[in-house]
Design a protein around this motif. Sequence first.
Motif, PDB file in Angstrom:
ATOM      1  N   CYS B 355       7.132   0.801  11.813  1.00 35.10           N
ATOM      2  CA  CYS B 355       7.242   2.216  11.437  1.00 35.10           C
ATOM      3  C   CYS B 355       8.642   2.528  10.875  1.00 35.10           C
ATOM      4  O   CYS B 355       8.782   3.335   9.953  1.00 35.10           O
ATOM      5  N   GLU B 356       9.662   1.893  11.429  1.00 41.52           N
ATOM      6  CA  GLU B 356      11.014   2.070  10.874  1.00 41.52           C
ATOM      7  C   GLU B 356      11.059   1.532   9.450  1.00 41.52           C
ATOM      8  O   GLU B 356      11.618   2.157   8.546  1.00 41.52           O
ATOM      9  N   PHE B 357      10.443   0.357   9.263  1.00 47.54           N
ATOM     10  CA  PHE B 357      10.427  -0.263   7.938  1.00 47.54           C
ATOM     11  C   PHE B 357       9.728   0.647   6.931  1.00 47.54           C
ATOM     12  O   PHE B 357      10.270   0.961   5.866  1.00 47.54           O
ATOM     13  N   THR B 358       8.533   1.082   7.316  1.00 44.56           N
ATOM     14  CA  THR B 358       7.738   1.898   6.386  1.00 44.56           C
ATOM     15  C   THR B 358       8.410   3.241   6.109  1.00 44.56           C
ATOM     16  O   THR B 358       8.460   3.697   4.965  1.00 44.56           O
ATOM     17  N   TRP B 359       8.955   3.851   7.148  1.00 39.00           N
ATOM     18  CA  TRP B 359       9.590   5.164   6.946  1.00 39.00           C
ATOM     19  C   TRP B 359      10.809   5.040   6.030  1.00 39.00           C
ATOM     20  O   TRP B 359      11.037   5.896   5.165  1.00 39.00           O
ATOM     21  N   ASP B 360      11.594   3.981   6.209  1.00 33.70           N
ATOM     22  CA  ASP B 360      12.711   3.746   5.293  1.00 33.70           C
ATOM     23  C   ASP B 360      12.212   3.657   3.853  1.00 33.70           C
ATOM     24  O   ASP B 360      12.824   4.216   2.932  1.00 33.70           O
ATOM     25  N   MET B 361      11.108   2.937   3.658  1.00 33.24           N
ATOM     26  CA  MET B 361      10.571   2.771   2.313  1.00 33.24           C
ATOM     27  C   MET B 361      10.065   4.092   1.750  1.00 33.24           C
ATOM     28  O   MET B 361      10.207   4.373   0.558  1.00 33.24           O
ATOM     29  N   ILE B 362       9.464   4.903   2.617  1.00 28.09           N
ATOM     30  CA  ILE B 362       8.988   6.212   2.157  1.00 28.09           C
ATOM     31  C   ILE B 362      10.184   7.087   1.781  1.00 28.09           C
ATOM     32  O   ILE B 362      10.191   7.738   0.732  1.00 28.09           O
TER      33      ILE B 362
END
Lengths: 241, 510
Positions: B355-362
């Motif tokens: 979720c940290e990875f995806t949120w950073d990407m978003i």
Amino acid sequence: MNALLAILFYLATLLFVVGLFHRIRTYAVTPAPLKIPTTPAPTTTGGVVLRMTREVVLFESLFKANLWTWGLGWLFHASMALVVLRHLRYFIEPVWGWVVFIQPFGIYAGIAMLLGLCGLWARRLFVERIRYISTPSDHLMLLLFIAIAISGLMMKFVAHTDVIAVKIFFQGLMHFSIQPLPADTILVLHLFSVVVLLVIFPFSKLLHAPGVFFSPTRNQADNPREKRHISAWAAKMESEK
Amino acid sequence: MADITPPAYRSIPIIPKLIPGAMEGKGPFVATDKINEALGFPGHLVDDWHDKAIAKMGDLLTRFRSLKVYMDACVHCGACSDKCHYFIGTQDPKNMPVARQDLLRSVYRRYFTLPGKLFPKLVGARDLTREVLDEWHNYFHQCSECRRCSVFCPYGIDTAEVTMAAREILQSIGYGQKYSLEILGKVHKIGNNLGLPAPALKDTLEGLEEDVKEATGIDVLFPMDVKGAEVLLITPSADFFAEPHIDSLIGYAKVFHATGTSWTLSSMSSEAGNFGMFIGNYDQLRQAALRIRQAALELGVKRIVVGECGHAWRVAYSFWNTLTGVGDGADANDRFAQMLQKQLDHRYKQPAHICEFTWDMIEDERIELDKSANDNLIVTFHDSCNVARGSRMGDYPGGQFDIPRNIIRAVANNYVDMDPSTTHERTFCCGGGGGVLTDDLINVRVKGALPRMEMLQQVTDMQKVNFMACICAICKTQFTKVMPIYGFDRRMVGGVHQLVSNAIVLGKNK
């Protein structure tokens, strides 16, 4: 009676100090091998100090848990703190200004402390869940505090005792000379209850007082990714390889 | 299954009356000789179990400050007494956290404290008898180590620590739980909880590539054992084939694809879940975690990312650095940790939650999202217990609550929270965590789900919620099994990355 109480006080104080010191030492040297703060938790040491202060002074977690227990518990502890500070006047000469200042408040605190204790005991007696988890010692512990509070208040409101003589007695104890103590039953009961309290402190649930400071869920900073945390016995496992 | 009836919802969520003995019983299946011995535990209950158990307790008391302090500090104030989902669902007083701890504490007092040795009745101390041992086995497997009680305790006493100690004592005398110990055996032997060997895993991943190709027309890869990949994904093995878990795995792969991230799975370390924590055995916990270290070193990855899994994320976030060196900030002379930490890229958090990875990407606008793809859903979010109370995401305390919600709001138009007394740090466990997710404990699981089901019912009635997102393999498995018993559609449960998977627009790499 003077000599007996004097000896009891010496022994009780010794037991209290040595017992408590030993227990605290055990807590301090027992490692906490893993990072287990209950999150969300502060990420810095300063934050941990703040969290612990809120916990110890305001009973933050208990506040979240149950307002009645929090209210009664906080009333009891805060009042007791004031009452204990008020009693400093028996041990210091000349009495510090702020100790003089809190004297009248200490009396109200004595009453508040008794109310808090009675409320807590009522909870223990009448709330089904709390009654279920209570051991005889839980009830007796409250009774002991109630006895201390009532006997103390009685000496203020019902049968005055010679507080000057009491002070001379305790000043004497501090200089290893046994002075006469007024022969009042209530006073003896009051002092004897305090002796009992000192004795059981290092062996009972009263250890919650030092214990909270060593609770890893409350005293650890939430920084496991930033700083490697490892205990000595766990580190040995790595060198074995 | 048909004969299991769920407990009735409470019309007002008042504290239930006690029903002593409601959950008495034999507890979960006991581990067989073979299972025990594979892990180095005695095959079955040893003859001198009494002395061995007391000695083990003494040993734990000197190695774990939490246990030592928590045995002493409890004042029986009752703050925790109504906070456990198993107590609420079963009304058995021994499921009150304080009463559960007292099962162990009473023995601690008898053998390790002066008042307990002198006046056992007075302080509620008791001898360790066979009945007490059976009681431990039963009631310490009605705890999911969710830590809800520890939020409310004025001394931070965490029943999870007590449960772990009790289980460790039990297995050290040959009286461990079949489910957890059998799974640990599979991890050591094969590399994941499900016992999925590398060829089967490879097949599954290839099948997934075909499925995604069919659905989207895009070649989204599910790489395995790729040396030199940037990211090593460690995810619960349920993600490889269980429903709805697999939809989240597809979601992770799509995020990696859309952001052009090179990533890989590992066949020898294909498991995020770590049952070593459930059984409270540091050595098992460490051994299971070391597989991740080994995979990271062998594959030479720069980042380690963890999939949707609750207790696993707690182990990864809070314990991996300690156990394996996956993290930052080791001493310069700490060769064991430095060996790995030098390899990792510390511009990123190690390990990172997916979720940290995806949120950073978003946030960086590296992926394109079509929120309307989730317009058929009204979404709520179940905070998984060990993510909420045993870990963090992002840079500030509480990030573990905000980041998954931020993602959901970024990929779906309709989001509502459940009652605040049951979300964030006050969230209830799904009822299946911490070694309880086994069919021999189905009665415990169904009853333990009650408080969460009540609040889900509320938002389905009032706000027409039809999807509950979560970020835990156990939550997903538990809910799909238990929710139909409460009258919900099992398809209401899914992962956060399942929603991401629905909304992500592929084929437009930025």
